[in-house]
Design a protein around this motif. Structure first.
Motif, short mmCIF file in Angstrom:
data_model
loop_
_atom_site.label_atom_id
_atom_site.label_comp_id
_atom_site.label_asym_id
_atom_site.label_seq_id
_atom_site.Cartn_x
_atom_site.Cartn_y
_atom_site.Cartn_z
N ALA A 135 0.84 -1.20 0.00
CA ALA A 135 0.00 0.00 0.00
C ALA A 135 0.88 1.26 0.00
CB ALA A 135 -0.92 -0.01 1.23
N ARG A 136 1.96 1.22 0.78
CA ARG A 136 2.86 2.37 0.84
C ARG A 136 3.52 2.61 -0.51
NH1 ARG A 136 4.28 0.40 5.83
NH2 ARG A 136 3.08 1.63 7.32
N ARG A 137 3.93 1.50 -1.15
CA ARG A 137 4.64 1.64 -2.43
C ARG A 137 3.77 2.25 -3.52
NH1 ARG A 137 7.00 -3.85 -4.40
NH2 ARG A 137 7.32 -2.56 -6.25
N ILE A 138 2.46 2.00 -3.46
CA ILE A 138 1.58 2.49 -4.54
C ILE A 138 1.66 4.01 -4.65
CG2 ILE A 138 -0.82 2.69 -5.32
CD1 ILE A 138 -1.25 -0.14 -4.19
N GLY A 139 1.45 4.67 -3.53
CA GLY A 139 1.51 6.13 -3.55
C GLY A 139 2.87 6.61 -4.03
N CYS A 175 -0.14 7.83 -7.40
CA CYS A 175 -1.57 8.12 -7.28
C CYS A 175 -2.06 7.60 -5.94
CB CYS A 175 -2.35 7.49 -8.43
SG CYS A 175 -2.26 5.73 -8.46
N PRO A 176 -3.10 8.23 -5.41
CA PRO A 176 -3.59 7.81 -4.09
C PRO A 176 -4.18 6.41 -4.14
CG PRO A 176 -4.58 9.89 -4.78
CD PRO A 176 -3.86 9.33 -5.96
N VAL A 177 -3.92 5.64 -3.09
CA VAL A 177 -4.52 4.31 -2.99
C VAL A 177 -5.75 4.42 -2.11
CG1 VAL A 177 -3.09 3.64 -1.01
CG2 VAL A 177 -4.05 1.88 -2.45
N GLN A 178 -6.76 3.62 -2.46
CA GLN A 178 -7.94 3.51 -1.59
C GLN A 178 -8.15 2.04 -1.30
OE1 GLN A 178 -11.96 4.16 -3.23
NE2 GLN A 178 -12.45 5.27 -1.35
N GLN A 179 -8.21 1.67 -0.03
CA GLN A 179 -8.48 0.28 0.31
C GLN A 179 -9.99 0.07 0.36
OE1 GLN A 179 -6.13 -2.19 2.53
NE2 GLN A 179 -4.57 -0.68 3.08
N VAL A 180 -10.42 -1.05 -0.21
CA VAL A 180 -11.83 -1.39 -0.26
C VAL A 180 -12.01 -2.80 0.29
CG1 VAL A 180 -13.89 -1.49 -1.72
CG2 VAL A 180 -11.96 -0.04 -2.40
N PHE A 181 -12.76 -2.88 1.35
CA PHE A 181 -13.03 -4.17 1.99
C PHE A 181 -14.54 -4.37 1.89
CE2 PHE A 181 -13.76 -5.89 6.56
CZ PHE A 181 -13.98 -7.18 6.10
N PRO A 203 -5.90 10.06 7.55
CA PRO A 203 -4.45 10.19 7.71
C PRO A 203 -3.75 9.07 6.92
CG PRO A 203 -5.57 10.16 9.84
CD PRO A 203 -6.60 9.87 8.82
N PRO A 204 -2.62 9.37 6.27
CA PRO A 204 -1.95 8.38 5.41
C PRO A 204 -1.73 7.04 6.11
CG PRO A 204 -0.83 10.50 5.27
CD PRO A 204 -1.91 10.66 6.28
N GLU A 205 -1.44 7.06 7.40
CA GLU A 205 -1.15 5.81 8.09
C GLU A 205 -2.39 4.89 8.11
OE1 GLU A 205 1.71 4.76 8.57
OE2 GLU A 205 1.03 2.93 9.59
N LEU A 206 -3.57 5.49 8.23
CA LEU A 206 -4.80 4.68 8.23
C LEU A 206 -5.07 4.12 6.84
CD1 LEU A 206 -7.43 6.55 10.45
CD2 LEU A 206 -6.09 4.50 10.98
N VAL A 207 -4.69 4.88 5.82
CA VAL A 207 -4.93 4.41 4.44
C VAL A 207 -4.08 3.18 4.13
CG1 VAL A 207 -4.71 5.03 1.99
CG2 VAL A 207 -5.63 6.69 3.63
N VAL A 208 -2.86 3.15 4.65
CA VAL A 208 -2.01 1.99 4.33
C VAL A 208 -2.20 0.82 5.29
CG1 VAL A 208 -0.25 3.32 3.13
CG2 VAL A 208 0.03 2.85 5.56
N SER A 209 -2.71 1.09 6.48
CA SER A 209 -2.73 0.01 7.47
C SER A 209 -4.12 -0.48 7.85
CB SER A 209 -1.98 0.44 8.73
OG SER A 209 -2.67 1.52 9.33
N THR A 210 -5.18 0.11 7.27
CA THR A 210 -6.53 -0.37 7.57
C THR A 210 -7.27 -0.65 6.26
OG1 THR A 210 -7.87 1.65 7.49
CG2 THR A 210 -6.57 1.29 9.50
N HIS A 262 -12.35 2.53 11.82
CA HIS A 262 -11.64 1.80 10.77
C HIS A 262 -11.45 0.34 11.18
CE1 HIS A 262 -10.89 5.78 9.22
NE2 HIS A 262 -10.41 5.25 8.11
N LEU A 263 -11.50 -0.54 10.18
CA LEU A 263 -11.36 -1.97 10.43
C LEU A 263 -10.05 -2.48 9.85
CD1 LEU A 263 -14.97 -3.08 9.38
CD2 LEU A 263 -14.14 -2.58 11.69
N VAL A 264 -9.42 -3.37 10.59
CA VAL A 264 -8.22 -4.04 10.10
C VAL A 264 -8.58 -5.52 9.97
CG1 VAL A 264 -5.78 -4.59 10.52
CG2 VAL A 264 -6.74 -2.39 11.30
N VAL A 265 -8.43 -6.08 8.77
CA VAL A 265 -8.76 -7.49 8.58
C VAL A 265 -7.58 -8.32 9.09
CG1 VAL A 265 -9.39 -9.29 6.93
CG2 VAL A 265 -10.21 -6.95 6.60
N GLU A 266 -7.86 -9.14 10.10
CA GLU A 266 -6.79 -9.90 10.75
C GLU A 266 -6.78 -11.36 10.30
OE1 GLU A 266 -4.58 -8.88 12.87
OE2 GLU A 266 -5.28 -6.97 13.67
#
Ligand code: OOB
Length: 573
Positions: free
Chosen positions: A347-351, A356-362, A377-384, A454-458
């Motif tokens: 996720a970090r590498r994409i940006g 371009c901005p990454v959007q996570q979709v679960f 915040p960027p950290e939530l975008v890459v880690s959730t 925010h949800l983190v899939v574990e």
């Protein structure tokens, strides 16, 4: 809002009346069907480009008129309201003509994937009691392309009862041609010649009254965990809401250009916000014939694509390709990644590397979709994996006894809301387990919720393998393995893989000499299983380990055959 005029489709589990009334009062369910939505768009922007597929183009008014003609042709051919039609098409413009024609008739598309074979298609045709099945002729330019007409012959030969009508986009051979049906429909256009109807797109063929928005619009496939894939009935009202809300969250407007790189019938590229979202907003959909980086980079640059969606392995492949290709992705406002867990470092590498901005979709075909937001915040975008898209989504994270867990503690995700189903289609027994008594869907996902929602899939509690976004129900494959004369016992487990996230491993107990993987794969293919379900690896054991209550201990199998932490998993294919 139009009131329900008919009893619900048998086998569909509706929302309780008071809940439905609330979703209407809240403005989630607006009473507009997909057929009407396209009509409204075509009236507002007749000449705007709706679809691009290779050299072919459909303006909104052309798509609208083609859907009407085909609806009339299908109607003349005996397809009517509530009839089920399996739609197994690749990424071609005809997909939308077919689907909107069926929506207009109130007939129900059953969304199959091009990768599905005899086992899956026969099941969908039987379970949905389908009247027709739409496929495409192979691309003449691709000598290796799979021929779904040959599959149709095989499937029809194995079915009892009245065979479904097979409709083919392209050269139909002995089957019904889609183009001929459309021309036939144009012939019924009041006061217009077929030619004129096709050219002007203005003559409206005579059609029976369409469905109401509270009716089922289509049947989507579940990834499944037990036995055969379940069917998911979604209504016009609930699905249109999920798309409208997705458009709001993702900022989709008339200027959106969506590249459909994933298989078009999957819920992610269809609705999150996907092709339907962009069509509802008056934007343009570009269909990619293949998801590879070269094809997609070229289309993104050529059409100034603003948004596209990929699964994690594809994101990695695009990242790797971008190093040498240096593509022009400057038009992209979102690269959406979902369908399987995206590793934080990817996720970090994409940006950084694609710019371009990454959007996570679960999300899930059953309903609930979570997005990371533009202002997260960027950290939530890459880690959730984002947070629920609707303020009316109700999510709970619970322990094994359905007791709510505090934020930060991983547990089972339960979901309920204005676009999350209350039960699978015709699956009463399964529904008793898959839903709580008060209507929450048991997603089978293990998540951790952060205080902001925010949800983190574990992980996963369901017996399913997520092979780079393709879902494999372990039990389905195990059933086929057990049919092999040399297999005494079998368990399918997912093992970690750097590229796909997970690969499948069949652990078998042999009866006599153990069959080799190649022989098992050939056997499963012969039984008509889609390729992505074939085990990537086969291991032979003397006995399957059991848990205290006598179930196969898959955790032990994963621990035994999975890559130990810290060592690299298998390399990219
Ligand atoms: C999407 O839909 P399905 O129905 O093919 O699969 C749903 C399941 C989820 O329950 C979860 O297990 C997994 O796929 N999943 C993810 C994920 N997105 C889906 N697991 C981890 N991280 C993610 N970002 O896959 C789907 C439907 C609509 C939008 C996006 C994906």
């Amino acid at each position: 809002m139009s009131a329900a005029v008919r009893a619900p489709l048998p086998g569909f589990v509706p929302w309780p009346d008071d809940v439905a009334a609330r979703y209407r009062a809240l403005g989630c369910w607006t009473g507009e069907t997909f057929g009407e939505l396209l009509r409204r768009r075509a009236a507002a922007h007749p000449d705007r480009l709706a679809l691009v597929c290779g050299e072919r183009r459909w303006r909104y008014t052309e798509l609208d008129a083609a859907a009407d003609r085909l609806a009339a042709g299908l109607h003349r051919a005996g397809i009517g309201a509530r009839d089920r039609v399996v739609v197994q098409l690749p990424n071609v413009g005809e997909f939308f003509v077919v689907v909107f024609a069926l929506f207009r008739l109130g007939a129900l598309p059953v969304f199959a994937q091009p990768a599905h074979r005899q086992a899956e298609i026969s099941h969908f045709l039987r379970h949905a009691e389908a009247k027709a099945w739409v496929i495409a002729a192979p691309d003449a330019a691709d000598p290796l392309a799979f021929d779904h007409r040959a599959l149709a012959r095989q499937v029809l030969a194995g079915l009892d009862g009245a065979p479904p009508r097979v409709i083919v986009a392209g050269e139909a051979q002995e089957f019904t041609s889609l183009a001929a049906l459309e021309a036939d429909g144009a012939g019924t256009a009041a006061g217009a010649s077929p030619g004129a109807a096709r050219e002007t797109g203005r003559a409206a063929p005579a059609l029976p009254p369409g469905p109401t928005a509270d009716e089922v619009a289509f049947l989507q496939l579940s990834g499944g965990s037990t036995g055969l894939p379940k069917l998911i009935a979604r209504t016009h009202d609930d699905y249109a809401y999920s798309i409208r809300r997705s458009n709001e969250v993702c900022g989709i407007g008339e200027d959106a250009v969506y590249l459909c790189a994933l298989p078009v019938a999957h819920n992610f590229p269809l609705s999150s916000p996907g092709t339907l979202g962009v069509l509802m907003a008056g934007g343009c959909v570009v269909l990619a014939p293949r998801p590879d980086a070269d094809t997609c980079f070229r289309l993104i640059a050529a059409h100034r694509v603003t948004i596209t969606a990929v699964v994690p392995p594809l994101a990695q492949a695009w990242l790797d390709a971008a190093r040498t290709r240096r593509p022009d992705l400057s038009s992209l406002r979102w690269l959406q990644v979902g369908g399987a867990r995206l590793a934080d470092d990817i996720a970090r590498r994409i940006g950084a590397e694609l710019g371009c901005p990454v959007q996570q979709v679960f999300g899930m075909a059953e309903g609930l979709v979570n997005y990371t937001r533009a202002d997260d915040p960027p950290e939530l975008v890459v880690s959730t994996q984002g947070r629920p898209m609707s303020p009316f989504d109700e999510v709970r994270v619970v322990d094994d006894d359905d007791r709510d867990l505090p934020d930060g503690t991983p547990g089972h995700l339960l979901a309920r809301g204005p676009y999350t189903i209350r039960g699978y289609y015709r699956a009463e027994q399964h529904n008793a387990r898959a839903f709580t008594a008060d209507g929450y869907y048991r997603t089978g996902d293990i998540v951790r919720r952060l205080p902001g929602g925010h949800l983190v899939v574990e992980g996963r509690a369901k017996d399913q393998i997520n092979r780079g976004g393709d879902k494999i129900a372990a039990e389905e494959v195990e059933g086929h393995l057990l049919a092999h004369p040399a297999v005494f016992d079998a368990a399918l487990v997912g093992l970690p893989d750097a590229w796909l996230g997970e690969r499948s491993c069949a652990v078998i107990v042999a009866r006599g000499p153990a069959p080799k993987r190649a022989a098992l794969v050939a056997f499963l293919r012969e039984r008509g299983l889609a390729d992505y379900k074939l085990p990537d690896r086969v291991e032979v054991v003397d006995a399957l380990p059991k848990t205290a209550i006598g179930k196969v201990d898959k955790r032990a199998l994963r621990a035994r055959f999975g890559t130990p932490p810290g060592t690299p998993a298998s390399a990219a294919p």
